[in-house]
Design an enzyme around this catalytic site. Structure first.
Site, PDB file in Angstrom:
ATOM      1  N   CYS A 234       0.640  -0.915  -0.020  1.00 62.61           N
ATOM      2  CA  CYS A 234       0.105  -0.182   0.207  1.00 62.61           C
ATOM      3  C   CYS A 234       0.894   1.568   0.573  1.00 62.61           C
ATOM      4  O   CYS A 234       1.330   2.108   0.786  1.00 62.61           O
ATOM      5  CB  CYS A 234      -1.172  -0.120   1.451  1.00 62.61           C
ATOM      6  SG  CYS A 234      -2.110  -1.195   1.522  1.00 62.61           S
ATOM      7  N   PRO A 237       1.882   7.500   0.550  1.00 61.67           N
ATOM      8  CA  PRO A 237       2.085   8.828  -0.712  1.00 61.67           C
ATOM      9  C   PRO A 237       3.788   8.671  -0.853  1.00 61.67           C
ATOM     10  O   PRO A 237       4.658   8.983  -2.529  1.00 61.67           O
ATOM     11  CB  PRO A 237       2.008  10.039   0.172  1.00 61.67           C
ATOM     12  CG  PRO A 237       2.526   9.286   1.446  1.00 61.67           C
ATOM     13  CD  PRO A 237       2.153   8.221   1.687  1.00 61.67           C
ATOM     14  N   LYS A 240       8.088   6.057   2.371  1.00 60.41           N
ATOM     15  CA  LYS A 240       9.050   4.557   2.081  1.00 60.41           C
ATOM     16  C   LYS A 240       9.656   3.544   1.155  1.00 60.41           C
ATOM     17  O   LYS A 240      10.527   2.879   1.258  1.00 60.41           O
ATOM     18  CB  LYS A 240       7.427   3.843   3.381  1.00 60.41           C
ATOM     19  CG  LYS A 240       7.224   3.653   4.764  1.00 60.41           C
ATOM     20  CD  LYS A 240       6.291   2.698   5.103  1.00 60.41           C
ATOM     21  CE  LYS A 240       5.177   3.767   6.423  1.00 60.41           C
ATOM     22  NZ  LYS A 240       4.597   5.065   6.009  1.00 60.41           N
ATOM     23  N   ASP A 258      -0.709   0.474  -5.251  1.00 58.38           N
ATOM     24  CA  ASP A 258      -1.858   1.482  -4.538  1.00 58.38           C
ATOM     25  C   ASP A 258      -3.372   1.910  -5.167  1.00 58.38           C
ATOM     26  O   ASP A 258      -3.233   1.973  -7.051  1.00 58.38           O
ATOM     27  CB  ASP A 258      -0.980   2.769  -4.299  1.00 58.38           C
ATOM     28  CG  ASP A 258      -1.573   3.372  -2.869  1.00 58.38           C
ATOM     29  OD1 ASP A 258      -2.022   3.274  -1.787  1.00 58.38           O
ATOM     30  OD2 ASP A 258      -2.884   4.613  -3.082  1.00 58.38           O
ATOM     31  N   ARG A 263      -3.114   9.741  -6.151  1.00 62.80           N
ATOM     32  CA  ARG A 263      -2.195   9.617  -5.215  1.00 62.80           C
ATOM     33  C   ARG A 263      -0.797   8.627  -5.708  1.00 62.80           C
ATOM     34  O   ARG A 263       0.861   9.685  -5.062  1.00 62.80           O
ATOM     35  CB  ARG A 263      -2.139   9.148  -3.615  1.00 62.80           C
ATOM     36  CG  ARG A 263      -2.798   9.391  -2.529  1.00 62.80           C
ATOM     37  CD  ARG A 263      -3.936   8.393  -1.638  1.00 62.80           C
ATOM     38  NE  ARG A 263      -2.845   7.713  -1.300  1.00 62.80           N
ATOM     39  CZ  ARG A 263      -2.704   7.596   0.103  1.00 62.80           C
ATOM     40  NH1 ARG A 263      -2.540   9.068   0.401  1.00 62.80           N
ATOM     41  NH2 ARG A 263      -1.908   6.930   1.128  1.00 62.80           N
ATOM     42  N   ASP A 305       1.545  -1.462   4.716  1.00 67.56           N
ATOM     43  CA  ASP A 305       1.402  -0.836   6.112  1.00 67.56           C
ATOM     44  C   ASP A 305       0.220   0.169   5.743  1.00 67.56           C
ATOM     45  O   ASP A 305       0.299   0.944   4.294  1.00 67.56           O
ATOM     46  CB  ASP A 305       2.257   1.350   5.387  1.00 67.56           C
ATOM     47  CG  ASP A 305       2.088   2.618   6.346  1.00 67.56           C
ATOM     48  OD1 ASP A 305       2.280   1.774   7.617  1.00 67.56           O
ATOM     49  OD2 ASP A 305       1.792   3.274   6.047  1.00 67.56           O
ATOM     50  N   CYS A 359       0.141   4.301  11.565  1.00 66.41           N
ATOM     51  CA  CYS A 359       0.723   4.948  12.225  1.00 66.41           C
ATOM     52  C   CYS A 359      -1.662   5.316  13.135  1.00 66.41           C
ATOM     53  O   CYS A 359      -1.583   6.126  13.013  1.00 66.41           O
ATOM     54  CB  CYS A 359       0.324   6.567  11.335  1.00 66.41           C
ATOM     55  SG  CYS A 359      -1.326   6.380   9.808  1.00 66.41           S
TER      56      CYS A 359
END
Length: 467
Positions: A234, A237, A240, A258, A263, A305, A359
């Site tokens: 995933c 943006p 990573k 994605d 994005r 993520d 997060c």
């Protein structure tokens, strides 16, 4: 559109849940993004105070053409902000007519609440807390330069390099134009909180990536050696992804997925600016990617993520003071997707190491997802023990959860984050142990603070934009 009218429009859109402050500010295309963002954030932070003062002073009754959100922005600027220094336009004389009454109502409110300072009028949830003290972390993009070169560059700009940090207290004490090297990540520089480098030439040229320390940990802990094949499940943006490419030294391949086309387009721009050449982008749902597809047969590393509640993000806490945890319905939906994604990732046949990160601060999206995925893997994967000195561990909700990592503004001076590293219990015979072993994570020597010889400084300068 003028500053105050634009700020009022952004404030109205935020309150009607049309987007985040940051997203709406950038979408406004206002020239001075930093000024607009600060004005909107501070106006929203003092929103309840401003509402009380405006109502008591009867401002909207007296000025019927003045809209509520614009009134709030203007009164903030008059009483708590810059006071229309050097600006204000046609609104300045209007507010001046009511200045005495507005100031009197603000003073009366302080007396009523028994406080003497403006900030003491804020509710507890709106007062500056640990989130506002998180330093500015800056990752050096080693595809384009080195930590030594960047440190030299900042020193030539008048910054004071303080060497490698030895504790969180060193980071908390940062002020002015001082900066440090992170004690764990050799390519991560640390500047005082609120340092703005968005307009800095090293950032705009892709030599620097503005990335929180917690967000740097997933790629570091995945640790794919050069030549590896990696899936970033995933990816947008893209910070990573660019970190993974730097670790690979652009040798190997990253399959980045994605679903969001916009994005993904922004991510392509970011990766190009960062000099990434080993990444293949795909507008595709990772859950629809077949583990039996021959293109991914040699993938040994996966970074997952997934979309999450974002409850650990410092920017969200600053933009929405007192924001509570997500609803149970939203958490249930997010956790369901996260678990499906993690279980799907574990079915790739050559997978040896996976990092799952969010997060989020919510157990439902973190420990619960990992526990259920491990149960479904039937002993094929286990949690790897990583960073034993990291101070904030996973919640003790199942045996081995202490191997997971958590982060927060209070304990690690970072965004709120969760990380779990999963590794295959037995290496398939088709894959050699040498290919799958992750490198030992040990801090490298900090660059020295002493001045370099002119020839070395000149060589460093040749790889970077000039000030």
């Amino acid at each position: 559109m003028a500053l105050y009218a634009t700020a009022a429009s952004v404030l109205a859109a935020v309150e009607s849940r049309q987007g985040s402050i940051k997203g709406l500010v950038y979408a406004s295309r206002f020239q001075n993004v930093k000024q607009l963002y600060a004005l909107v954030c501070e106006t929203q932070r003092y929103s309840a105070v401003l509402d009380a003062v405006i109502t008591s002073a009867g401002l909207l009754r007296a000025e019927k053409k003045l809209r509520p959100h614009l009134a709030k922005v203007l009164v903030y600027e008059l009483l708590l902000g810059r006071g229309f220094k050097g600006g204000g336009g046609r609104w300045k004389p209007l507010l001046k007519r009511h200045q005495a009454r507005l100031k009197a109502e603000l003073a009366r409110l302080k007396v009523h609440r028994g406080v003497s300072r403006n900030k003491d009028l804020l509710e507890v949830g709106c007062r500056p807390g640990p989130a506002s003290q998180v330093p500015r972390f800056v990752r050096v993009n080693t595809l384009k330069t080195s930590s030594d070169n960047v440190i030299d560059y900042f020193k030539r700009q008048g910054f004071s390099y303080q060497g490698r940090a030895s504790s969180l207290e060193d980071l908390r004490a940062l002020k002015g134009k001082c900066f440090l090297l992170d004690p764990l990540l050799p390519e991560l520089l640390v500047f005082p909180a609120q340092t703005d480098l968005h307009e800095h030439p090293l950032y705009q040229s892709g030599h620097l990536i503005l990335q929180d320390k917690a967000s740097c940990l997933p790629a570091m802990l995945l640790a794919p050696p050069p030549g590896s094949q990696v899936i970033d499940a995933c990816a947008a943006p893209g910070n990573k992804t660019s970190h993974l490419a730097a670790l690979l030294k652009n040798q190997g391949k990253i399959f980045a997925f994605d679903l969001d086309a916009k994005r993904l387009a922004s991510m392509a721009t970011l990766l190009a600016r960062a000099g990434v050449s080993c990444c293949q982008l795909a507008e595709e749902d990772f859950l629809a990617v077949s583990p039996s597809d021959q293109r991914y047969h040699q993938v040994q590393y996966i970074l997952l993520d997934p979309s999450c509640s974002g409850s650990g993000m410092v920017t969200r806490q600053l933009e929405e003071p007192g924001a509570g945890t997500p609803s149970k319905e939203r958490l249930h939906a997010l956790a369901g997707f996260q678990q499906r994604a993690l279980c799907h990732a574990l079915t790739f046949p050559s997978l040896q190491r996976l990092v799952y990160s969010t997060c989020s601060l919510c157990q439902e999206e973190n420990e619960d997802v990992v526990r259920d995925a491990l149960q479904q893997s039937a002993g094929t994967f286990r949690l790897a023990s990583v960073l034993p000195s990291w101070p904030h561990r996973g919640l003790s909700t199942f045996p081995g959860a202490e191997h997971c990592l958590r982060a927060s503004p209070e304990t690690t001076l970072t965004n709120g984050f969760f990380i779990a590293v999963l590794e295959r219990v037995e290496v398939p015979s088709s894959v050699s142990q040498a290919e799958t072993s992750a490198p030992e994570l040990t801090p490298s020597r900090a660059p020295k603070r002493k001045k370099r010889r002119r020839c070395k400084a000149a060589a460093a300068a040749s790889t970077l934009p000039y000030t």
